[in-house]
Design a protein around this motif. Structure first.
Motif, short mmCIF file in Angstrom:
data_model
loop_
_atom_site.label_atom_id
_atom_site.label_comp_id
_atom_site.label_asym_id
_atom_site.label_seq_id
_atom_site.Cartn_x
_atom_site.Cartn_y
_atom_site.Cartn_z
N THR A 14 0.83 -1.22 0.00
CA THR A 14 0.00 0.00 0.00
C THR A 14 0.86 1.26 0.00
O THR A 14 0.33 2.37 0.16
CB THR A 14 -0.95 0.01 1.21
N PHE A 93 -2.97 3.04 6.67
CA PHE A 93 -3.12 3.12 5.21
C PHE A 93 -4.37 2.35 4.80
O PHE A 93 -4.36 1.12 4.74
CB PHE A 93 -1.87 2.56 4.52
N ASP A 94 -5.43 3.08 4.55
CA ASP A 94 -6.74 2.48 4.30
C ASP A 94 -6.89 2.13 2.83
O ASP A 94 -6.84 3.01 1.96
CB ASP A 94 -7.83 3.47 4.72
N ALA A 95 -7.04 0.84 2.52
CA ALA A 95 -7.23 0.37 1.15
C ALA A 95 -8.12 -0.86 1.17
O ALA A 95 -8.08 -1.66 2.11
CB ALA A 95 -5.88 0.05 0.49
N SER A 96 -8.92 -1.02 0.12
CA SER A 96 -9.83 -2.16 0.05
C SER A 96 -9.07 -3.45 -0.23
O SER A 96 -7.93 -3.44 -0.71
CB SER A 96 -10.87 -1.92 -1.05
N GLU A 99 -8.11 -3.75 -3.87
CA GLU A 99 -6.98 -2.88 -4.24
C GLU A 99 -5.66 -3.50 -3.79
O GLU A 99 -4.68 -3.49 -4.54
CB GLU A 99 -7.16 -1.50 -3.59
N VAL A 100 -5.63 -4.05 -2.58
CA VAL A 100 -4.40 -4.67 -2.07
C VAL A 100 -4.02 -5.87 -2.93
O VAL A 100 -2.85 -6.03 -3.33
CB VAL A 100 -4.57 -5.10 -0.60
N ASN A 103 -2.59 -4.77 -6.20
CA ASN A 103 -1.21 -4.28 -6.06
C ASN A 103 -0.22 -5.44 -5.88
O ASN A 103 0.88 -5.42 -6.44
CB ASN A 103 -1.10 -3.33 -4.86
N ASN A 144 -6.05 7.86 3.15
CA ASN A 144 -6.50 7.16 1.96
C ASN A 144 -5.29 6.65 1.19
O ASN A 144 -4.52 7.43 0.64
CB ASN A 144 -7.33 8.12 1.09
N ALA A 145 -5.12 5.33 1.13
CA ALA A 145 -3.97 4.74 0.45
C ALA A 145 -4.24 4.46 -1.02
O ALA A 145 -3.35 4.00 -1.73
CB ALA A 145 -3.55 3.44 1.15
N VAL A 146 -5.47 4.76 -1.48
CA VAL A 146 -5.79 4.54 -2.89
C VAL A 146 -5.66 5.89 -3.62
O VAL A 146 -6.64 6.43 -4.12
CB VAL A 146 -7.20 3.95 -3.06
N GLN A 147 -4.48 6.44 -3.60
CA GLN A 147 -4.17 7.69 -4.29
C GLN A 147 -2.67 7.71 -4.55
O GLN A 147 -1.93 6.87 -4.01
CB GLN A 147 -4.59 8.90 -3.44
#
Length: 666
Positions: A14, A93-96, A99-100, A103, A144-147
């Motif tokens: 992330t 680090f917030d991610a779905s 998404e993880v 990655n 927000n870790a999705v950025q």
């Protein structure tokens, strides 16, 4: 002294390690990559790992650390806390899950992917119990870790940065004001010149570089000054910093903001300066951006008051029948404010927070307005009186000082007539003793409102108070209100030497100096439009792009405001004014109205001026800088629209022909 530790907590892949490197470089902390740390010491079990980490942090020569992961289980985390205390920050680090997994599959080899999948499973298993230890703590912050990585770093820097002002002053009494801010208001003064000299004298690593440059007679780069500033800002517990002696050239300010975070400038100016400033002077740079806090009175509380402004709201006070409800409604309608009427508001509060009380308790009122203000931070509220009057100070303490206060004054004979008219009584009858007592009590209460407003403006320096004569008509009172809320607008357009940027910059700089000296808000509309057009994160980026594509003009000038509807341009200007929260009611628009290109028909200059007057305030002065004489009358082209010809209706077979028996003989 126990070490200060920042943990970056989250699923694998992330961006924690990459962000950790960027943060360490910016704030001068030592980065510990937890995975590499375990491999380095050949640690097999987690409890041995946490003990080794505690030992390393406790006996290190350094005191400030970023760890790019969190101790994996609650039991081990509690061991860490018992030994070293709670961490300074935990950034989650917030991610779905999707998404993880994406990655892991995209940025790992087959062997790495397998390893990271195992780590992710372990993370999910331990997260519920581990997070119980800190989920309600103030130092636990979600990001927000999705950025993009740079945006994650920027978000975290926003939580780590102290409040920083670059201070500018020229006189001894102004310098004394800065020193009193430190001694009485908790600010820390960081003298940039002394800081650099100190590093040189102590022969620190930074000092050695500086000394080498001085000996070689080379100028100090902003980077060397920044390196010395990082230690003072992030590793010394500073909460509020005043940077002095940063110089009068922009390079250090721009480097500071590029490498660290945006700052504002504190301009202490007890006497108006007469210097004409160069275009790259930092005062003009921060002034144009709307990030200049000018202090013209020797009041220390002005600094924090200007920094910590909350939602804009105001209150209309006045005795019964003075017309405050009519006036409050009219102001809300004309200027787009949110009207707060107490009777329906209290009903709403009862429904939202039900209870057995007959009257709404003040804590519920406070809770309601906290939520309302938080959800509408860009709006301005106007209160029709303030019903829980005894709790006004507590309201201000929790939600901030009002921006404006209006007190209506009405003479006794007028108040008598209005009260009787309201009650349906004879307005010309003699005043009885009981009625006289009521009117006197209302007037006395109105005078009390005036004293309340005086007291509030004395306590809160950013609150403006106005007393209005309400003896005449509502229209007359609204005329006085217009002087309070409407801006006096000056528009400047130059056509001379448009191809020569040097001349254009000179004129722009001239008007910036005038506006700074006379406390007029300066807005370069062309630059503002260009900023939103080119910046993808802007809320107006797509709208500007779409409108530009729709234009018939082939001129490659997307920054020209004439390509866009006045509604959009005014929205951008108002967003800028809301962000900067300028005190001035005077506004200068540079480059607006904007001229039409040869093949454009809309918006004409008159359309743009009309939008300015309806959306901002009356245009007082129009300045046109041109080589040749300019016609003073509006000379927009007259467009006559011809009515289109009606299409011929196609006849069907037999349609429109007379019946056979009515046909004339051949």
């Amino acid at each position: 002294m126990l070490p200060q530790v920042i943990f970056l907590y989250g699923a694998p892949k992330t961006g924690k390690t990459t962000v950790g490197h960027q943060l360490a470089d910016k704030i001068g902390y030592e980065l510990i990559s937890l995975n590499s740390f375990y491999k380095r010491f050949n640690i097999k079990d987690h409890m041995s790992a946490v003990n080794e980490l505690v030992s390393h942090l406790k006996f290190s020569s350094k005191s400030f650390f970023i760890v790019d992961d969190l101790i994996p289980t609650r039991e081990e985390y509690n061991v860490f806390v018992n030994q070293l205390g709670e961490p300074y920050r935990i950034f989650y680090f917030d991610a779905s899950k999707d998404e993880v997994e994406r990655n892991i599959n995209s940025y790992s080899s087959e062997a790495e992917a397998k390893y990271n999948v195992e780590r992710f499973v372990h993370f999910i298993e331990n997260r519920p119990t581990l997070s119980q230890s800190f989920k309600d703590k103030s130092y636990h912050i979600r990001v927000n870790a999705v950025q993009p990585i740079e945006d994650i770093t920027k978000d975290i820097m926003g939580h780590l940065k102290p409040t920083v002002l670059a201070a500018y002053y020229t006189k001894q009494e102004e310098e004394h004001f800065i020193k009193r801010l430190a001694s009485e208001k908790g600010w820390t003064i960081i003298d940039v010149e002394q800081l650099i000299q100190g590093h040189s004298h102590r022969n620190t690593p930074i000092g050695k570089k500086i000394s080498g440059l001085v000996e070689a007679k080379k100028p100090l780069a902003p980077k060397h000054k920044l390196d010395s500033l990082k230690n003072s800002l992030f590793t010394s517990g500073v909460q509020k910093a005043l940077l002095v002696h940063m110089g009068e050239h922009l390079d250090l300010y721009e480097s500071f903001e590029h490498e660290l975070f945006p700052i504002r400038m504190l301009n202490v100016e007890f006497e108006k300066r007469k210097d004409f400033l160069a275009e790259d002077h930092p005062l003009l740079y921060f002034f144009e951006r709307g990030d200049l806090l000018s202090i013209t009175k020797d009041r220390l509380d002005l600094v924090d008051a200007k920094l910590n402004r909350g939602v804009n709201y105001g209150i209309v006070f006045g005795p019964t029948s003075a017309g405050k409800t009519f006036l409050s409604k009219a102001i809300a309608k004309i200027y787009g404010f949110v009207l707060i009427e107490w009777e329906p508001t209290l009903t709403t509060i009862k429904e939202k927070y039900p209870g057995e009380e007959e009257t709404v308790p003040f804590p519920k009122i406070l809770r309601y307005f906290k939520d309302l203000f938080a959800a509408n931070s860009r709006r301005t509220f106007i209160f029709d009186g303030f019903q829980p009057e005894k709790n006004l100070d507590a309201f201000i303490e929790e939600l901030g000082a009002p921006s404006f206060l209006i007190t209506l004054q009405v003479e006794k004979p007028i108040l008598v007539k209005r009260t009787r008219a309201k009650e349906g009584a004879d307005v010309n009858a003699e005043v009885g003793e009981e009625e006289n007592q009521k009117i006197e009590a209302a007037i006395q209460k109105g005078n009390g409102y005036g004293k309340t407003c005086e007291s509030l403006t004395e306590k809160h320096p950013t609150t403006r108070s106005f007393t209005l004569d309400a003896n005449g008509t509502l229209d007359g009172t609204l005329h006085a209100v217009d002087e309070i809320f409407s801006k006096r607008v000056y528009v400047v357009h130059q056509t001379v030497e448009e191809a020569n940027p040097v001349i254009q910059k000179s004129f722009n700089n001239l008007f910036k100096n005038i506006c700074l000296a006379e406390n007029i808000t300066y807005v370069d509309v062309v630059q503002l439009v260009a900023k939103h057009y080119h910046h993808k994160a802007s809320s107006m980026h797509s709208e500007l792009r779409n409108q530009y594509k729709m234009k018939t003009s082939k001129h490659d000038k997307p920054e020209s405001p004439s390509h866009y509807s006045p509604t959009v341009v005014l929205h951008i200007i108002n967003e800028h004014l809301h962000h900067t929260k300028q005190d001035s009611t005077d506004l200068l628009l540079m480059g607006y109205p904007s001229p039409l290109e040869a093949d454009q028909v809309y918006p004409r200059p008159s359309d743009q001026l009309a939008a300015v007057e309806s959306g901002l305030g009356g245009v007082r002065v129009v300045v046109v800088i041109a080589k040749d004489e300019v016609a003073v009358e509006i000379n927009d082209p007259v467009m006559k629209l011809e009515k289109p010809a009606e299409p011929q209706k196609e006849k069907k077979e037999g349609e429109g022909e007379p019946p056979a028996e009515d046909k004339p003989p051949e």
